[in-house]
Structure formats: structure tokens, C-alpha cells
Design a protein around this motif. Structure first.
Motif, PDB file in Angstrom:
ATOM      1  N   THR A   4      -8.339   2.439  -1.098  1.00 51.68           N
ATOM      2  CA  THR A   4      -7.524   2.235   0.097  1.00 51.68           C
ATOM      3  C   THR A   4      -6.420   1.253  -0.255  1.00 51.68           C
ATOM      4  O   THR A   4      -6.687   0.159  -0.753  1.00 51.68           O
ATOM      5  N   ASN A  64      -2.576  -0.454   1.056  1.00 50.15           N
ATOM      6  CA  ASN A  64      -1.600  -0.694   2.117  1.00 50.15           C
ATOM      7  C   ASN A  64      -0.215  -0.756   1.474  1.00 50.15           C
ATOM      8  O   ASN A  64       0.112  -1.713   0.791  1.00 50.15           O
ATOM      9  N   LYS A  70      -1.162   2.244   5.466  1.00 55.01           N
ATOM     10  CA  LYS A  70      -2.428   2.385   4.763  1.00 55.01           C
ATOM     11  C   LYS A  70      -2.652   3.834   4.340  1.00 55.01           C
ATOM     12  O   LYS A  70      -2.503   4.750   5.139  1.00 55.01           O
ATOM     13  N   THR A 115      -5.367   6.380   1.898  1.00 60.01           N
ATOM     14  CA  THR A 115      -6.621   6.526   1.173  1.00 60.01           C
ATOM     15  C   THR A 115      -6.357   7.474   0.012  1.00 60.01           C
ATOM     16  O   THR A 115      -5.932   8.610   0.217  1.00 60.01           O
TER      17      THR A 115
END
Length: 58
Positions: free
Chosen positions: A33, A35, A41, A43
Motif C-alpha cells: 500500500t 500513498n 493511496k 494498492t
């Protein structure tokens, strides 16, 4: 799988450089994950997308 980065490290996604610099939030198995400064954000499945670790001077 062993990665060259850990939470807190800064990375870029070479296939989506417009996302900007991202900071790794977590790594669970092969799911990272991150940012990103321009896209929020994300994944990432690290087996498919290879992130590049970068040095960021504060």
C-alpha cells in the motif's frame, strides 16, 4: 518474496510516473500500500508491478 523497500520508504511506479512520489504505508505478503502525492493511496501487487525505491531529501 523479499522486497528492496519497507514501510516509510519512498518509491515511484515507473509505469505511472504521473502518480508522483509515493511513500510505502504497509507491506502484507506481496501487497504493497503506497500513498502517492498525485493520485492518493494505491494498492500494488508487487509480483506484477515493480516499484523503484528513491532517496528523498527532507
Amino acid at each position: 518474496m523479499i522486497f528492496d523497500y519497507e514501510p516509510g520508504d519512498y518509491v515511484i511506479n515507473p509505469k505511472n510516473k504521473e502518480w508522483g512520489i509515493g511513500q510505502i504505508q504497509s507491506i502484507i505478503k506481496n501487497i504493497v500500500t503506497v500513498n502517492f502525492e498525485n493520485s492518493g493511496k494505491k494498492t500494488i501487487v508487487a509480483d506484477i508491478i515493480l516499484l523503484e525505491k528513491i532517496n528523498v531529501k527532507n
